[in-house]
Design an enzyme around this catalytic site. Structure first.
Site, PDB file in Angstrom:
ATOM      1  N   ASP A 226      43.494  41.385  43.032  1.00 54.13           N
ATOM      2  CA  ASP A 226      43.748  39.980  43.322  1.00 54.13           C
ATOM      3  C   ASP A 226      42.165  40.018  44.914  1.00 54.13           C
ATOM      4  OD1 ASP A 226      43.821  36.830  43.710  1.00 54.13           O
ATOM      5  OD2 ASP A 226      45.844  38.082  45.549  1.00 54.13           O
ATOM      6  N   GLU A 298      38.625  40.461  41.114  1.00 54.14           N
ATOM      7  CA  GLU A 298      38.030  39.369  41.858  1.00 54.14           C
ATOM      8  C   GLU A 298      37.872  38.811  42.447  1.00 54.14           C
ATOM      9  OE1 GLU A 298      40.335  34.947  43.332  1.00 54.14           O
ATOM     10  OE2 GLU A 298      40.531  37.075  44.135  1.00 54.14           O
TER      11      GLU A 298
HETATM   12  C1  LIG Z   1      41.524  33.502  41.358  1.00 56.28           C
HETATM   13  C2  LIG Z   1      42.498  34.249  41.758  1.00 56.28           C
HETATM   14  O1  LIG Z   1      43.421  34.865  41.291  1.00 56.28           O
HETATM   15  N1  LIG Z   1      43.070  33.216  43.294  1.00 56.28           N
HETATM   16  C3  LIG Z   1      43.649  33.738  44.439  1.00 56.28           C
HETATM   17  C4  LIG Z   1      43.707  34.898  45.426  1.00 56.28           C
HETATM   18  O2  LIG Z   1      44.174  35.549  46.040  1.00 56.28           O
HETATM   19  C5  LIG Z   1      44.792  33.923  46.488  1.00 56.28           C
HETATM   20  C6  LIG Z   1      46.242  34.565  48.026  1.00 56.28           C
HETATM   21  O3  LIG Z   1      46.369  36.103  47.090  1.00 56.28           O
HETATM   22  C7  LIG Z   1      45.965  33.286  45.751  1.00 56.28           C
HETATM   23  O4  LIG Z   1      46.018  32.523  46.284  1.00 56.28           O
HETATM   24  C8  LIG Z   1      45.122  32.510  44.572  1.00 56.28           C
HETATM   25  O5  LIG Z   1      46.023  31.927  43.729  1.00 56.28           O
END
Ligand SMILES: CC(=O)N[C@H]1CO[C@H](CO)[C@@H](O)[C@@H]1O
Ligand SMILES: *[C@@H]1O[C@H](CO)[C@@H](O)[C@H](O)[C@H]1NC(C)=O
Ligand SMILES: *[C@@H]1O[C@H](CO)[C@@H](O)[C@H](O)[C@H]1NC(C)=O
Ligand SMILES: *[C@@H]1O[C@H](CO)[C@@H](O)[C@H](O)[C@H]1NC(C)=O
Ligand SMILES: [Ca+2]
Ligand SMILES: [Ca+2]
Length: 567
Positions: A226, A298
């Site tokens: 993430d 991500e």
């Molecule tokens: C797409 C995704 O996974 N978004 C996440 C990115 O990180 C933030 C904080 O950890 C999350 O709130 C999001 O949902």
């Protein structure tokens, strides 16, 4: 950089591609990946919230629709301030979702079905309720530098203490918050309840490898990491943090977009961290055997940055830096726009690494049915599965689920709830997601029509088209994409996208997608006779019909077809 023409792309493949056959393709390179949002997939105990036992009971469905691997949004212990993206214990399952033994049972079932399990790994931050943070607040030995602490600056005019820099958090408001107990500011790129870990601290990195090992030992096949771009922040040698410049994209000084994030995103050390984790996974595989363990990253970053995260032959990084380019399309996007989005990836990642992946949805983005229109759901499913590489499907996109408008009330207001509603399994109560009286988010009232059970029985439902696509995706012409001339794509008109997949010996597939609302008449596309092997709801044709592309083919508005020629 010269723009790559599509003919040029084919020529490039002819000249330089290694003749890698399907046998040389590792499982993740052509995987059908599926994202499960655990709160919303299947509830097993009637409390209205999805859980691990629920997921286990539905793994057979993933097998049925041809999924290679599924990644689960976070299931670890968490106060759920950001629904699990705020972890208070990286080594345990949150009671809402079940127990470690429920997790072990899930892995056993997944292995017996041959579906791989990937966990969401959230390294950038922990919950402020994590014991690591409490220890750091108390400056306990070994934990003093675990998070990013700073005294802040003294404002010479007012004499008051100020945050170390002007940085704005991703969810808005300052990225620095004062901690009374420790008498210092701490950094949080996301919520206040999500303090950032200090990744320049080797102890932190060691702890994170230990977390990876814990879950690898329990049998997971990889991790989806993430918020990768947010892991490191720029810090000057003298310990100060430079202000970020104003971007000009927003007038609101409290908004994330107000600044250009040159010091809080994609810092150079992130690349080395990817290499470190990949090396760890590869060493684990070497020691323990089994298939490759993968890293999905991500990162809402430029494709050039993603290329660095992927690495090269000496420094291997994340196998799947997730490609969000197709998520930027909207209801007005034409076939030429789609080609533009594909080009952006191909011109860098394919050219340099011969790897691709395509994401069209996740738990932070409104669903395709709302973003592009319900009549385009199948078109997008066709496109991501017809292109070479891995496809990534967000749960429910395969049955055409749409967003639910959810009223925002006070503190519990979460503007991302609309795409997180319960999976629609049957036309029964709560769509058979839960036997409880209520569900944590409402089931979309359209479930009576859009659900797995009903769609199984409709020949051209989104679900059946999706299944047919998975069967094609694992067939030889679709697997041979690394061979010379193995595929091409182009906009044959403003609105018609054509993708060609071939094993160059006995089979050639032509995928034609009409993104527009007009009938399209195409003359002389090719000289061969093809058979319709896949037709969508808007098509007047039937599987088994034939068409001679030397003459003409007519596409109805929003029609997509897969045609097959064979020797
Ligand atoms: C797409 C995704 O996974 N978004 C996440 C990115 O990180 C933030 C904080 O950890 C999350 O709130 C999001 O949902
Ligand atoms: C992070 O940890 C390293 C190594 O322990 C330390 O030198 C550095 O000062 C810490 N950074 C912050 C911002 O606390
Ligand atoms: C720290 O170093 C940066 C970059 O060299 C400089 O801009 C800044 O003024 C320095 N800050 C202090 C307090 O010395
Ligand atoms: C691989 O990438 C590293 C930087 O991450 C670079 O130093 C090295 O030269 C590259 N090697 C090759 C073979 O391109
Ligand atoms: Ca439950
Ligand atoms: Ca960080």
């Amino acid at each position: 950089m010269p723009k790559w023409t599509h003919l040029g792309l084919v020529a490039f493949l002819l000249l330089s591609a290694a003749t890698a056959g399907a046998a040389d393709i590792d499982w993740w390179e052509n995987a059908a990946l599926y994202q499960i949002y655990p709160r919303s997939f299947q509830d097993s105990d009637g409390d209205g919230i999805g859980d691990l036992k629920g997921i286990t009971s539905r793994l057979g469905y993933l097998k049925e629709i041809g999924i290679t691997a599924t990644w689960l949004s976070p299931i670890f212990t968490s106060p759920m301030s950001d629904f699990g993206y705020d972890i208070s214990n990286f080594y345990d399952i949150d009671p809402i979702f079940g127990t470690l033994s429920d997790f072990d049972a899930l892995i056993v079932e997944a292995k017996s079905l041959g579906v791989k399990i990937i966990l969401d790994f959230v390294p950038n931050h922990s919950s402020d309720e994590n014991e690591w943070f409490e220890k750091s607040v108390n400056r306990e030995e070994g934990y003093d530098d675990f998070y990013v602490w700073d005294d802040g600056k003294l404002n010479e005019v007012t004499g008051e203490r100020e945050a170390p820099s002007n940085w704005i958090s991703v969810f808005g408001g300052p990225m620095w918050t004062w901690n009374e107990k420790r008498q210092q500011y701490f950094l949080h790129q996301f919520q206040v309840k999500q303090p950032d870990l200090n990744f320049t601290n080797p102890m932190v990195r060691e702890h994170m490898l230990d977390v990876l090992k814990f879950w690898l030992d329990r049998g997971v096949d990889g991790f989806r990491i993430d918020a990768v771009p947010h892991i490191y922040e720029k810090r000057e040698a003298n310990g100060s943090y430079p202000d970020e410049p104003i971007s000009g994209w927003s007038n609101n000084p409290e908004a994330y977009d107000y600044h250009d994030h040159i010091y809080t995103k994609d810092q150079p050390a992130t690349v080395d961290l990817m290499y470190e984790w990949r090396a760890y996974l590869d060493a684990y595989q070497a020691e323990n055997g089994g298939d490759s363990r993968v890293l999905l990253a991500e990162a809402y970053s430029s494709v050039e940055t993603l290329s660095a995260y992927f690495g090269n032959s000496t420094n291997l990084g994340t196998q799947l830096p997730m490609n969000f380019q197709l998520m930027y399309l909207d209801g007005y996007s034409t076939a030429r726009d789609v080609v533009g989005s594909i080009d952006y990836w191909m011109n860098t990642m394919w050219r340099d690494h011969q790897t691709a992946n395509w994401v069209i949805g996740n738990h932070d983005t409104i669903r395709v049915a709302d973003r592009m229109g319900a009549h385009k759901v199948d078109l997008l499913n066709v496109i991501v599965n017809a292109l070479p590489g891995a496809s990534v499907t967000y749960y429910g996109e395969e049955i055409g689920m749409s967003n639910v408008e959810i009223a925002c009330t006070g503190d519990s207001c979460e503007d991302r709830d609309g795409e997180r509603t319960p999976m629609q399994w049957t036309p029964g109560q709560n769509a058979d997601f839960s036997s409880g009286e209520t569900t944590w988010l409402p089931v979309n009232p359209d479930y009576v029509r859009y659900n797995v059970q009903t769609e199984r029985g409709v020949a051209r439902s989104s679900l059946n088209i999706f299944k047919r696509l998975q069967a094609l995706k694992s067939s030889s012409a679709f697997l041979s994409f690394k061979e010379e001339g193995g595929f091409s794509y182009e906009a044959v008109t403003e609105q018609v996208l054509q993708i060609i997949r071939t094993n160059k010996i006995s089979e050639e597939y032509r995928i034609l997608v009409n993104m527009g609302n007009n009938m399209e008449i195409l003359d002389g596309l090719d000289s061969k006779t093809y058979e319709y092997v896949l037709v969508t709801a808007y098509s007047p044709r039937y599987p088994g019909n034939t068409v001679n592309l030397k003459e003409r083919i007519i596409l109805m508005p929003y029609e997509a077809v897969v045609l097959r020629w064979h020797a």
